[in-house]
Design a protein around this motif. Structure first.
Motif, PDB file in Angstrom:
ATOM      1  N   TRP A 228      54.963   8.589 110.367  1.00  0.00           N
ATOM      2  CA  TRP A 228      56.056   7.611 110.333  1.00  0.00           C
ATOM      3  C   TRP A 228      56.243   7.016 111.723  1.00  0.00           C
ATOM      4  CZ3 TRP A 228      58.608   5.264 106.551  1.00  0.00           C
ATOM      5  CH2 TRP A 228      59.790   4.571 106.862  1.00  0.00           C
TER       6      TRP A 228
ATOM      7  N   PHE B 273      54.694   3.854 107.567  1.00  0.00           N
ATOM      8  CA  PHE B 273      53.662   4.853 107.853  1.00  0.00           C
ATOM      9  C   PHE B 273      52.447   4.190 108.494  1.00  0.00           C
ATOM     10  CE2 PHE B 273      55.935   7.324 104.626  1.00  0.00           C
ATOM     11  CZ  PHE B 273      55.989   8.545 105.278  1.00  0.00           C
TER      12      PHE B 273
ATOM     13  N   TYR C 103      58.747  16.795 109.271  1.00  0.00           N
ATOM     14  CA  TYR C 103      58.706  17.083 107.838  1.00  0.00           C
ATOM     15  C   TYR C 103      57.259  16.889 107.406  1.00  0.00           C
ATOM     16  CZ  TYR C 103      60.933  17.204 103.186  1.00  0.00           C
ATOM     17  OH  TYR C 103      61.345  17.534 101.926  1.00  0.00           O
TER      18      TYR C 103
ATOM     19  N   ASN D 125      54.095  17.293 104.955  1.00  0.00           N
ATOM     20  CA  ASN D 125      53.690  17.461 103.553  1.00  0.00           C
ATOM     21  C   ASN D 125      54.818  17.979 102.653  1.00  0.00           C
ATOM     22  OD1 ASN D 125      51.180  16.445 103.927  1.00  0.00           O
ATOM     23  ND2 ASN D 125      50.096  18.413 103.816  1.00  0.00           N
ATOM     24  N   GLY D 126      56.006  17.420 102.826  1.00  0.00           N
ATOM     25  CA  GLY D 126      57.120  17.773 101.938  1.00  0.00           C
ATOM     26  C   GLY D 126      57.893  19.006 102.332  1.00  0.00           C
ATOM     27  N   HIS D 127      57.627  19.570 103.511  1.00  0.00           N
ATOM     28  CA  HIS D 127      58.378  20.745 103.966  1.00  0.00           C
ATOM     29  C   HIS D 127      58.822  20.571 105.423  1.00  0.00           C
ATOM     30  CE1 HIS D 127      57.420  23.227 100.478  1.00  0.00           C
ATOM     31  NE2 HIS D 127      56.209  22.724 100.531  1.00  0.00           N
TER      32      HIS D 127
ATOM     33  N   THR E 223      50.947  14.196 105.671  1.00  0.00           N
ATOM     34  CA  THR E 223      52.024  13.221 105.861  1.00  0.00           C
ATOM     35  C   THR E 223      53.101  13.814 106.768  1.00  0.00           C
ATOM     36  OG1 THR E 223      51.587  12.466 103.622  1.00  0.00           O
ATOM     37  CG2 THR E 223      53.611  11.675 104.649  1.00  0.00           C
TER      38      THR E 223
ATOM     39  N   GLU F 182      56.767  13.144 108.546  1.00  0.00           N
ATOM     40  CA  GLU F 182      57.968  12.304 108.530  1.00  0.00           C
ATOM     41  C   GLU F 182      59.037  12.919 109.427  1.00  0.00           C
ATOM     42  OE1 GLU F 182      58.961  10.984 104.316  1.00  0.00           O
ATOM     43  OE2 GLU F 182      57.530  12.567 103.909  1.00  0.00           O
ATOM     44  N   PRO F 183      59.994  12.103 109.874  1.00  0.00           N
ATOM     45  CA  PRO F 183      61.116  12.682 110.629  1.00  0.00           C
ATOM     46  C   PRO F 183      62.100  13.352 109.665  1.00  0.00           C
ATOM     47  CG  PRO F 183      61.414  10.321 110.403  1.00  0.00           C
ATOM     48  CD  PRO F 183      60.103  10.643 109.746  1.00  0.00           C
ATOM     49  N   TRP F 184      63.040  14.165 110.180  1.00  0.00           N
ATOM     50  CA  TRP F 184      64.142  14.665 109.344  1.00  0.00           C
ATOM     51  C   TRP F 184      64.826  13.435 108.765  1.00  0.00           C
ATOM     52  CZ3 TRP F 184      61.901  18.795 109.839  1.00  0.00           C
ATOM     53  CH2 TRP F 184      62.281  19.952 110.512  1.00  0.00           C
ATOM     54  N   ARG F 185      65.143  13.454 107.495  1.00  0.00           N
ATOM     55  CA  ARG F 185      65.867  12.316 106.916  1.00  0.00           C
ATOM     56  C   ARG F 185      67.233  12.761 106.443  1.00  0.00           C
ATOM     57  NH1 ARG F 185      62.448   8.312 107.340  1.00  0.00           N
ATOM     58  NH2 ARG F 185      60.291   8.432 106.577  1.00  0.00           N
TER      59      ARG F 185
ATOM     60  N   ARG G 168      72.635  12.045 102.477  1.00  0.00           N
ATOM     61  CA  ARG G 168      71.178  12.172 102.514  1.00  0.00           C
ATOM     62  C   ARG G 168      70.551  10.986 103.233  1.00  0.00           C
ATOM     63  NH1 ARG G 168      67.402  14.151 103.323  1.00  0.00           N
ATOM     64  NH2 ARG G 168      65.883  15.242 102.085  1.00  0.00           N
ATOM     65  N   GLY G 169      71.270   9.855 103.246  1.00  0.00           N
ATOM     66  CA  GLY G 169      70.749   8.665 103.920  1.00  0.00           C
ATOM     67  C   GLY G 169      69.975   7.767 102.977  1.00  0.00           C
TER      68      GLY G 169
ATOM     69  N   GLN H 205      66.994   6.344 103.520  1.00  0.00           N
ATOM     70  CA  GLN H 205      65.533   6.501 103.533  1.00  0.00           C
ATOM     71  C   GLN H 205      65.146   7.826 102.877  1.00  0.00           C
ATOM     72  OE1 GLN H 205      63.496   4.042 105.335  1.00  0.00           O
ATOM     73  NE2 GLN H 205      61.978   4.988 103.992  1.00  0.00           N
ATOM     74  N   ARG H 206      64.310   7.748 101.840  1.00  0.00           N
ATOM     75  CA  ARG H 206      63.882   8.962 101.129  1.00  0.00           C
ATOM     76  C   ARG H 206      62.588   9.480 101.721  1.00  0.00           C
ATOM     77  NH1 ARG H 206      67.969  10.814  97.869  1.00  0.00           N
ATOM     78  NH2 ARG H 206      69.378   9.387  98.885  1.00  0.00           N
ATOM     79  N   TYR H 207      62.279  10.739 101.468  1.00  0.00           N
ATOM     80  CA  TYR H 207      60.999  11.289 101.909  1.00  0.00           C
ATOM     81  C   TYR H 207      59.873  10.723 101.041  1.00  0.00           C
ATOM     82  CZ  TYR H 207      63.363  14.869 104.683  1.00  0.00           C
ATOM     83  OH  TYR H 207      64.108  15.526 105.615  1.00  0.00           O
ATOM     84  N   ALA H 208      58.723  10.496 101.667  1.00  0.00           N
ATOM     85  CA  ALA H 208      57.563  10.016 100.914  1.00  0.00           C
ATOM     86  C   ALA H 208      56.948  11.165 100.115  1.00  0.00           C
ATOM     87  CB  ALA H 208      56.536   9.413 101.869  1.00  0.00           C
ATOM     88  N   VAL H 209      56.915  12.328 100.736  1.00  0.00           N
ATOM     89  CA  VAL H 209      56.385  13.516 100.051  1.00  0.00           C
ATOM     90  C   VAL H 209      57.529  14.524  99.963  1.00  0.00           C
ATOM     91  CG1 VAL H 209      54.645  15.341 100.088  1.00  0.00           C
ATOM     92  CG2 VAL H 209      54.146  13.119 101.125  1.00  0.00           C
ATOM     93  N   ALA H 210      57.847  14.956  98.751  1.00  0.00           N
ATOM     94  CA  ALA H 210      58.902  15.960  98.600  1.00  0.00           C
ATOM     95  C   ALA H 210      58.403  17.054  97.682  1.00  0.00           C
ATOM     96  CB  ALA H 210      60.166  15.316  98.036  1.00  0.00           C
ATOM     97  N   GLU H 211      58.527  18.275  98.124  1.00  0.00           N
ATOM     98  CA  GLU H 211      58.090  19.396  97.311  1.00  0.00           C
ATOM     99  C   GLU H 211      59.251  20.344  97.124  1.00  0.00           C
ATOM    100  OE1 GLU H 211      54.637  21.903  98.310  1.00  0.00           O
ATOM    101  OE2 GLU H 211      53.522  20.023  98.432  1.00  0.00           O
TER     102      GLU H 211
END
Lengths: 251, 232
Positions: free
Chosen positions: A12, A23, A73, A75-77, A102, A104-107, B84-85, B87-93
């Motif tokens: 990101w 991205f 963040y 791969n989803g974790h 992937t 990402e920053p903390w959202r 939560r804001g 902007q959503r996460y692109a990958v969420a598990e």
């Protein structure tokens, strides 16, 4: 020796808090498995600098899992797929050759992006300043046995104090709730004799600050506990609720 | 007021109203089981719970609980989405240890409320409501008035229809998921929890909730296949 891997990195990029982010994809070649995730980003940044491009901004400091500065963040974790470890303790051997990773920053509305993968976590400092301390005079160093504290209580307080304030709980929570962080900070004092004196005042002040800063309402999904790099338990959240309800009923 | 102004307080409202509704479901389930064994017995209960002052006070209380639980569910969800804001996460598990139900309580709750609407249409609108309207001096035709306490008849009539039976089964399944998270979550929010009681509350909740749902299901099944007193 770990094998070298090549993979695709989706990172990101965002120039500033107000700018629109997106991205960007980078190809990473022959990264040794014993490279830490942050070292891998250092390698990427070196490449970017050599190509006269802007390096990726990310938070880091001690790189030994203590300071709570690293985030990401992956791969989803929060802090990546490893459990009980921060991003700096994550190694590339966890990933496979040819993977897409992937980052990402903390959202969360409470943690606005400063730039790229860096977020502003001063909200946590503000919650701490609202009451996360002991202000009574505890005097000089007492004899070790002057105030007996049960082993289990001491352990529980220490487990709560293990919180490094990284914000992974907020990042993992679908409600953007900071309850795990606040409950750890409340618990580490509420369990011990010196902290108990101001427990009611502390919990009210810290919850009020947390709500004021716009963190969400906890719905007990347990995502925070699962992703916490220090494995802080949600039993602390139950304690926070108990302390808060008790304090309010007494008023 | 801390109950409405603080995040913990708002959750206490959800917990208390939720636990009260679970207690009501426990009573309702026990009452329904009578219909499998005795038509007269069940209809006698329906008579007790007609347009009497205590039944009406109870109904009003229940309606208030449902409204509070429902309104706060939306208030909390809107606040949480904001927190939560945008902007959503692109990958969420979904991490290990996080139940699917816990992340979909609002959706499950909406299914439960829609089911409740259907349930009121099937039963309440034929039973307590016409009796109340009659007492208020409005015209209710005599055929409806004659069967206001015939709960068993309405059960048999509703559940012999396969569509209604299927809808009620879906409704009960959603309720099971909703309550398996809701029960221990309420205890956690009320602060009556710790590392030991976490497993206990989960087990107690699962047992109570499964018993409630199985009890309700038994009546749907008995009604559909015409078993016991519902076969007559």
């Amino acid at each position: 020796m770990d094998k070298n891997i090549s993979f695709t990195l989706k990172v990101w990029r965002q120039r500033g808090p107000k700018a629109k982010g997106a991205f960007e994809t980078y190809q990473m070649k022959d990264i040794p498995g014993d490279t830490s995730f942050l070292e891998m980003l250092d390698i990427l940044n070196e490449q970017l600098v050599n190509e006269n491009k802007e390096p990726v901004a990310f938070d880091h400091d001690c790189r030994e899992g203590i300071c709570g500065m690293c985030s990401l963040y992956v791969n989803g974790h929060p802090h990546g797929p490893a459990t009980g470890a921060t991003t700096c303790q994550l190694y590339m051997r966890r990933f496979k050759d040819g993977d897409t990773i992937t980052v990402e920053p903390w959202r969360s509305a409470g943690f606005p992006v400063i730039r790229d993968l860096m977020v502003d976590r001063t909200a946590f400092d503000k919650i701490q300043q609202a009451g996360g301390y002991v202000s009574i005079n505890t005097g000089g160093m007492p004899d070790a046995n002057a105030i007996p504290i049960g082993k289990d209580v001491a352990e529980e307080a220490m487990d709560a104090a293990a919180c490094i304030g990284c914000g992974a709980c907020v990042a993992a929570c679908k409600n953007g709730s900071a309850m795990l962080f606040v409950s750890a900070k409340v618990s580490q004092f509420a369990l011990l004799p010196q902290g108990k004196v101001e427990a009611a005042k502390r919990v009210k002040a810290m919850v009020a600050k947390m709500d004021e800063l716009g963190f969400g309402n906890c719905t007990n999904t347990r995502a925070c506990e699962a992703e916490c790099p220090k494995c802080v338990s949600i039993s602390n959240i139950a304690r926070l609720n108990r302390e808060f309800i008790k304090a309010k009923l007494k008023d | 007021m801390w109950l409405t102004k603080s995040s913990v307080g708002r959750k206490v409202i959800m917990s208390v109203s939720g636990v009260a509704l679970v207690l009501f479901l426990l009573f309702h389930m026990a009452m329904n089981l009578v219909a499998i064994f005795s038509t007269e017995g069940y209809n006698m209960i329906c008579e007790f719970l007609g347009a009497n002052w205590y039944a009406l006070v109870g109904t009003a209380g229940l309606a208030a609980l449902v409204v509070v639980h429902f309104v706060y569910a939306f208030v909390l969800t809107i606040q949480n989405r904001k927190a939560r804001g945008s902007q959503r996460y692109a990958v969420a598990e979904r991490p290990k240890g996080v139940s699917w139900a816990s992340q979909n309580m609002l959706a499950l709750g909406i299914i439960v409320v829609v089911g409740l609407g259907l349930h009121l249409f099937n039963f309440w609108a034929n039973m307590q409501l016409p009796e109340v309207l009659h007492k208020l001096g409005m015209h209710v035709d005599s055929a409806t008035m004659a069967s206001v306490a015939d709960g068993s008849g309405y059960i048999a009539k509703t559940f012999t229809c396969p569509v209604y039976a299927a809808l009620y089964v879906i409704w009960l399944a959603a309720l099971w998921f909703h309550l398996t998270h809701g029960f221990w979550s309420a205890m956690q929010t009320l602060g009556i929890n710790n590392k030991v009681w976490f497993c206990r509350w989960k087990a107690i909740g699962n047992v109570i909730v499964t018993l409630i749902i199985l009890g309700f299901l038994a009546v749907v099944v008995a009604g559909f296949f015409g078993l016991g007193a519902l076969g007559a």
